[in-house]
Scaffold this motif. Sequence first.
Motif, mmCIF file in Angstrom:
data_model
loop_
_atom_site.group_PDB
_atom_site.id
_atom_site.type_symbol
_atom_site.label_atom_id
_atom_site.label_comp_id
_atom_site.label_asym_id
_atom_site.label_seq_id
_atom_site.Cartn_x
_atom_site.Cartn_y
_atom_site.Cartn_z
ATOM 1 N N THR A 340 -18.871 -41.837 -108.631
ATOM 2 C CA THR A 340 -19.524 -40.533 -108.570
ATOM 3 C C THR A 340 -20.373 -40.408 -107.314
ATOM 4 O O THR A 340 -20.344 -39.381 -106.614
ATOM 5 C CB THR A 340 -20.388 -40.319 -109.823
ATOM 6 O OG1 THR A 340 -19.562 -40.401 -110.991
ATOM 7 C CG2 THR A 340 -21.070 -38.967 -109.788
ATOM 8 N N VAL A 344 -19.651 -37.753 -104.180
ATOM 9 C CA VAL A 344 -20.658 -36.830 -103.652
ATOM 10 C C VAL A 344 -20.815 -37.009 -102.143
ATOM 11 O O VAL A 344 -20.911 -36.035 -101.386
ATOM 12 C CB VAL A 344 -22.006 -37.037 -104.375
ATOM 13 C CG1 VAL A 344 -23.116 -36.259 -103.677
ATOM 14 C CG2 VAL A 344 -21.901 -36.618 -105.839
ATOM 15 N N TRP A 480 -14.904 -32.976 -104.419
ATOM 16 C CA TRP A 480 -15.651 -32.563 -105.614
ATOM 17 C C TRP A 480 -14.807 -32.737 -106.866
ATOM 18 O O TRP A 480 -15.336 -33.023 -107.951
ATOM 19 C CB TRP A 480 -16.132 -31.116 -105.476
ATOM 20 C CG TRP A 480 -17.325 -30.952 -104.593
ATOM 21 C CD1 TRP A 480 -17.423 -30.203 -103.452
ATOM 22 C CD2 TRP A 480 -18.613 -31.555 -104.764
ATOM 23 N NE1 TRP A 480 -18.673 -30.305 -102.903
ATOM 24 C CE2 TRP A 480 -19.434 -31.132 -103.692
ATOM 25 C CE3 TRP A 480 -19.159 -32.422 -105.715
ATOM 26 C CZ2 TRP A 480 -20.761 -31.536 -103.552
ATOM 27 C CZ3 TRP A 480 -20.480 -32.834 -105.579
ATOM 28 C CH2 TRP A 480 -21.266 -32.391 -104.511
ATOM 29 N N TRP A 481 -13.496 -32.582 -106.723
ATOM 30 C CA TRP A 481 -12.600 -32.804 -107.870
ATOM 31 C C TRP A 481 -12.648 -34.260 -108.317
ATOM 32 O O TRP A 481 -12.794 -34.541 -109.522
ATOM 33 C CB TRP A 481 -11.174 -32.390 -107.514
ATOM 34 C CG TRP A 481 -10.081 -33.232 -108.129
ATOM 35 C CD1 TRP A 481 -9.161 -33.985 -107.465
ATOM 36 C CD2 TRP A 481 -9.790 -33.408 -109.518
ATOM 37 N NE1 TRP A 481 -8.322 -34.636 -108.343
ATOM 38 C CE2 TRP A 481 -8.692 -34.301 -109.616
ATOM 39 C CE3 TRP A 481 -10.359 -32.931 -110.691
ATOM 40 C CZ2 TRP A 481 -8.145 -34.703 -110.828
ATOM 41 C CZ3 TRP A 481 -9.812 -33.331 -111.916
ATOM 42 C CH2 TRP A 481 -8.715 -34.204 -111.969
ATOM 43 N N THR A 483 -15.005 -36.351 -107.840
ATOM 44 C CA THR A 483 -16.343 -36.578 -108.380
ATOM 45 C C THR A 483 -16.416 -36.118 -109.834
ATOM 46 O O THR A 483 -16.948 -36.824 -110.703
ATOM 47 C CB THR A 483 -17.397 -35.829 -107.553
ATOM 48 O OG1 THR A 483 -17.296 -36.224 -106.181
ATOM 49 C CG2 THR A 483 -18.805 -36.115 -108.058
ATOM 50 N N ALA A 484 -15.869 -34.939 -110.104
ATOM 51 C CA ALA A 484 -15.858 -34.420 -111.473
ATOM 52 C C ALA A 484 -15.026 -35.315 -112.394
ATOM 53 O O ALA A 484 -15.406 -35.553 -113.553
ATOM 54 C CB ALA A 484 -15.307 -32.991 -111.485
ATOM 55 N N ALA A 485 -13.890 -35.824 -111.893
ATOM 56 C CA ALA A 485 -13.063 -36.715 -112.709
ATOM 57 C C ALA A 485 -13.812 -37.999 -113.049
ATOM 58 O O ALA A 485 -13.718 -38.513 -114.172
ATOM 59 C CB ALA A 485 -11.761 -37.035 -111.966
ATOM 60 N N SER A 486 -14.582 -38.531 -112.104
ATOM 61 C CA SER A 486 -15.361 -39.740 -112.355
ATOM 62 C C SER A 486 -16.467 -39.480 -113.373
ATOM 63 O O SER A 486 -16.721 -40.308 -114.259
ATOM 64 C CB SER A 486 -15.959 -40.266 -111.041
ATOM 65 O OG SER A 486 -14.941 -40.615 -110.128
ATOM 66 N N LEU A 487 -17.126 -38.337 -113.247
ATOM 67 C CA LEU A 487 -18.161 -37.985 -114.228
ATOM 68 C C LEU A 487 -17.556 -37.804 -115.619
ATOM 69 O O LEU A 487 -18.159 -38.216 -116.628
ATOM 70 C CB LEU A 487 -18.868 -36.704 -113.799
ATOM 71 C CG LEU A 487 -19.935 -36.851 -112.715
ATOM 72 C CD1 LEU A 487 -20.400 -35.469 -112.248
ATOM 73 C CD2 LEU A 487 -21.121 -37.663 -113.226
ATOM 74 N N ALA A 488 -16.370 -37.193 -115.681
ATOM 75 C CA ALA A 488 -15.707 -37.018 -116.976
ATOM 76 C C ALA A 488 -15.360 -38.371 -117.598
ATOM 77 O O ALA A 488 -15.517 -38.568 -118.813
ATOM 78 C CB ALA A 488 -14.445 -36.168 -116.803
#
Length: 519
Positions: A340, A344, A480-481, A483-488
Amino acid sequence: MTTDNNRTWWAFTGVGLISFLGCIDLTIVNTAAPRIQADLGASVTDLQLIVNIFLVALSMFMVTMGRLADTHGRRRVLFAGTAVFGLASLAAGLAPSTGWLIAARFVQGAAGAVLYTSTGAIVQNAFPESQRGRAIGALYAVNGFGLAIGPLLGGVIVSALGWPWVFWLNVPLVVIALGICAVSVRESRAEERGPGVDWPGLVLISLAIPAVVLAFTLGGTWGWTGPRTLGLLAFAVLALAAFYAVERRAADPIIDFGLFRHRAFLGAIVSDFALAAFYATVLFLLPLYLSDVRGYGGYATGALLLPCTAVMAALSPFVGRLTDRYGPRRLLAVGFTAFTVAGVLFAQLSAGSSLALLCTALVAMGVGWACILGPATVSALSSVPESRAGHVVGSSWTFHNLGGAIGLAAGIVLYRWQAEAALTAALADRHVPSGTWVRDVAADPEHAVTLLRQHTSLGDGDLTRLFHQMFTHGTQAAMWWVTAASLAALLALALLGRSRSRAADAVPAGAAEREEAVR
């Protein structure tokens, strides 16, 4: 000479080299593609198939090869698959046309499925349980190094020897690895034989998975609403539905859907999917950023990717020891936290970004890669008995491959959408009319400046600034995609961990301790 004391590590050396060859062939061909295009007259679609058909074949045969290794002997299947891989590599270098090269790459991928599944199961069988996490961590350090070093090594080999040597280099290394394994690897297989191969399930999954991968790989080229893309996706959905119905009734299913009741297995496949989505997207776009935006040559581009590779290789054995001590779940959480942070930082890159920012992002990526790759496999293996190791590794790597294909496709869709929007807005600011050709510019960053010159009367300075603006906005959207996948993935792991805790509170203490022991 091998002895009982050193046989285990000789076996690891031979198996590690074989596994390394399977991983490096996922990424090494990318840097050879332009030379292949020039020599064989390949179209853009041909190049996409040359690069991606390996992944399609891997996805198609991963579970099957894991099952065959468990049933017929992992050593025997590994030797056969590695020999075929070497012969296919020889044929790929000798290919007189793109059709022959695509066919050779497909055979490479099918044989490469053995290199992924059997090697992990053999290492698990060779080492005592107390050292298993460290050994698997070391194996996946080798694998990760192969994935990451591929673009750099491919550029060096193509520049020095020509593109056929990207494939021919495999041949002597296969011979060396098989020689080491012949005197060090013992045979192992599942202790209990099942009722036989589930042929209906095998046929259905071998059709469904490549349909999914091809649709997501070529959908951007064919058009996401085009008949070929929608037809492949519809076929894949029907085949997967039929596969699920068949497997629920099979005496010895290829994929045991009961595995999805194990939180450790669910955590593993979520981690594998998100890991591959991250590195496939970053390793596709970052070399383009370094070469086309920053102007670095092939050797410099490869060298700038080394912070990720070096950190991952250095940390993976240490992560293996931590996995033995604390279990995989905590290491996976650390890994996706690092991903993440890296995502970023990557999303801040522009034409004027400092190398310090880039290197920090790459180091964070290396930390995350090291903390996910090995622990995810340990988590998957902890959900089944040792006799089914090949099966579960094949299942988890299938999700890994799907994550790479689908994740990259999603990243490129976002890149093109945002790049096209940014370019259209920038042209409007300069009072330059746009048209359908803008989509072609966004879709082909390597030739974007040439296409812009053909359709506008802007000077070279404006053209360069336009390209940098377009590419930066597109790349930031893709980053950003991931990053979002890692947060998910991080959130999913937290929810699975919370479910584990509630389940432990609801069962007797002894059962909770046994659950914790396999964590």
